[in-house]
Motif scaffolding. Structure first.
Motif, PDB file in Angstrom:
ATOM      1  N   GLU A   8       0.819  -1.208   0.000  1.00 30.00           N
ATOM      2  CA  GLU A   8       0.000   0.000   0.000  1.00 30.00           C
ATOM      3  C   GLU A   8       0.856   1.262   0.000  1.00 30.00           C
ATOM      4  N   THR A   9       2.109   1.137   0.420  1.00 30.96           N
ATOM      5  CA  THR A   9       2.952   2.314   0.556  1.00 30.96           C
ATOM      6  C   THR A   9       4.052   2.419  -0.493  1.00 30.96           C
ATOM      7  N   VAL A  10       4.574   1.286  -0.935  1.00 31.33           N
ATOM      8  CA  VAL A  10       5.654   1.294  -1.929  1.00 31.33           C
ATOM      9  C   VAL A  10       5.063   1.127  -3.324  1.00 31.33           C
ATOM     10  N   ILE A  11       5.430   2.022  -4.221  1.00 35.42           N
ATOM     11  CA  ILE A  11       5.038   1.916  -5.625  1.00 35.42           C
ATOM     12  C   ILE A  11       6.226   1.297  -6.353  1.00 35.42           C
ATOM     13  N   ASP A  12       6.027   0.062  -6.789  1.00 36.86           N
ATOM     14  CA  ASP A  12       7.122  -0.691  -7.389  1.00 36.86           C
ATOM     15  C   ASP A  12       7.728   0.050  -8.577  1.00 36.86           C
ATOM     16  N   GLY A  13       9.039   0.270  -8.507  1.00 41.47           N
ATOM     17  CA  GLY A  13       9.742   0.955  -9.575  1.00 41.47           C
ATOM     18  C   GLY A  13       9.733   2.470  -9.470  1.00 41.47           C
ATOM     19  N   THR A  14       8.879   3.010  -8.595  1.00 43.37           N
ATOM     20  CA  THR A  14       8.782   4.463  -8.438  1.00 43.37           C
ATOM     21  C   THR A  14       9.307   4.922  -7.080  1.00 43.37           C
ATOM     22  N   LYS A  32      19.585  -5.514  -6.932  1.00 47.42           N
ATOM     23  CA  LYS A  32      20.227  -5.164  -8.201  1.00 47.42           C
ATOM     24  C   LYS A  32      19.345  -4.209  -9.008  1.00 47.42           C
ATOM     25  N   LYS A  33      18.019  -4.465  -9.015  1.00 55.22           N
ATOM     26  CA  LYS A  33      17.098  -3.564  -9.707  1.00 55.22           C
ATOM     27  C   LYS A  33      17.108  -2.184  -9.061  1.00 55.22           C
ATOM     28  N   LEU A  34      17.140  -2.157  -7.743  1.00 51.66           N
ATOM     29  CA  LEU A  34      17.180  -0.884  -7.020  1.00 51.66           C
ATOM     30  C   LEU A  34      18.441  -0.100  -7.373  1.00 51.66           C
ATOM     31  N   ASP A  35      19.559  -0.807  -7.457  1.00 50.80           N
ATOM     32  CA  ASP A  35      20.824  -0.170  -7.794  1.00 50.80           C
ATOM     33  C   ASP A  35      20.782   0.477  -9.185  1.00 50.80           C
ATOM     34  N   LYS A  36      20.039  -0.128 -10.106  1.00 51.61           N
ATOM     35  CA  LYS A  36      19.942   0.377 -11.477  1.00 51.61           C
ATOM     36  C   LYS A  36      18.774   1.344 -11.672  1.00 51.61           C
ATOM     37  N   SER A  37      17.915   1.451 -10.665  1.00 55.89           N
ATOM     38  CA  SER A  37      16.695   2.252 -10.810  1.00 55.89           C
ATOM     39  C   SER A  37      16.987   3.751 -10.726  1.00 55.89           C
ATOM     40  N   ASN A  38      15.982   4.498 -11.094  1.00 59.08           N
ATOM     41  CA  ASN A  38      16.073   5.956 -11.047  1.00 59.08           C
ATOM     42  C   ASN A  38      15.006   6.490 -10.087  1.00 59.08           C
ATOM     43  N   ILE A  39      15.000   5.954  -8.883  1.00 60.80           N
ATOM     44  CA  ILE A  39      14.013   6.372  -7.893  1.00 60.80           C
ATOM     45  C   ILE A  39      14.389   7.765  -7.388  1.00 60.80           C
ATOM     46  N   LYS A  40      13.406   8.639  -7.429  1.00 53.86           N
ATOM     47  CA  LYS A  40      13.622  10.038  -7.046  1.00 53.86           C
ATOM     48  C   LYS A  40      13.087  10.292  -5.639  1.00 53.86           C
ATOM     49  N   SER A  41      13.856  11.021  -4.870  1.00 53.52           N
ATOM     50  CA  SER A  41      13.443  11.316  -3.500  1.00 53.52           C
ATOM     51  C   SER A  41      12.117  12.075  -3.464  1.00 53.52           C
ATOM     52  N   VAL A  42      11.878  12.934  -4.439  1.00 57.57           N
ATOM     53  CA  VAL A  42      10.623  13.695  -4.462  1.00 57.57           C
ATOM     54  C   VAL A  42       9.421  12.757  -4.584  1.00 57.57           C
ATOM     55  N   ASP A  43       9.558  11.672  -5.343  1.00 58.44           N
ATOM     56  CA  ASP A  43       8.463  10.701  -5.466  1.00 58.44           C
ATOM     57  C   ASP A  43       8.229   9.974  -4.145  1.00 58.44           C
ATOM     58  N   CYS A  44       9.319   9.660  -3.444  1.00 57.96           N
ATOM     59  CA  CYS A  44       9.200   8.996  -2.146  1.00 57.96           C
ATOM     60  C   CYS A  44       8.540   9.916  -1.124  1.00 57.96           C
ATOM     61  N   ILE A  45       8.935  11.175  -1.141  1.00 53.21           N
ATOM     62  CA  ILE A  45       8.354  12.154  -0.211  1.00 53.21           C
ATOM     63  C   ILE A  45       6.869  12.352  -0.498  1.00 53.21           C
ATOM     64  N   THR A  46       6.517  12.481  -1.766  1.00 52.57           N
ATOM     65  CA  THR A  46       5.113  12.655  -2.147  1.00 52.57           C
ATOM     66  C   THR A  46       4.274  11.468  -1.698  1.00 52.57           C
ATOM     67  N   GLN A  47       4.786  10.274  -1.900  1.00 53.29           N
ATOM     68  CA  GLN A  47       4.064   9.069  -1.487  1.00 53.29           C
ATOM     69  C   GLN A  47       3.938   9.012   0.034  1.00 53.29           C
ATOM     70  N   ALA A  48       5.006   9.337   0.750  1.00 49.85           N
ATOM     71  CA  ALA A  48       4.980   9.300   2.209  1.00 49.85           C
ATOM     72  C   ALA A  48       3.985  10.305   2.783  1.00 49.85           C
ATOM     73  N   GLN A  49       3.839  11.441   2.136  1.00 48.73           N
ATOM     74  CA  GLN A  49       2.914  12.469   2.627  1.00 48.73           C
ATOM     75  C   GLN A  49       1.462  11.984   2.612  1.00 48.73           C
ATOM     76  N   LYS A  50       1.161  10.999   1.792  1.00 48.79           N
ATOM     77  CA  LYS A  50      -0.198  10.438   1.766  1.00 48.79           C
ATOM     78  C   LYS A  50      -0.530   9.730   3.069  1.00 48.79           C
TER      79      LYS A  50
END
Length: 65
Positions: A8-14, A32-50
């Protein structure tokens, strides 16, 4: 691991990487996928604010009304 509240909290790949199989290999693949991913802190913050206390209170009040 893609189970329970994490889904409910983690958006896979985002905002993170989920994995379906509870095994060392599956976890290593996710890292390994996480290491290659382009996860942006702003997306994590936006999701956490929900899930912030103020949003929680607002939803509870709305439900009660």
């Amino acid at each position: 691991y893609a189970s329970g509240g994490v889904t409910e909290t983690v958006i896979d790949g985002t905002t993170g990487i989920l994995f379906d199989k509870l095994s060392v290999e599956s976890c290593v693949d996710a890292i390994k996928k996480l290491d290659k991913s382009n996860i942006k802190s702003v997306d994590c913050i936006t999701q956490a604010q929900k899930f912030s206390p103020s949003v929680f209170i607002q939803k509870i009040k709305s439900t009660i009304k």
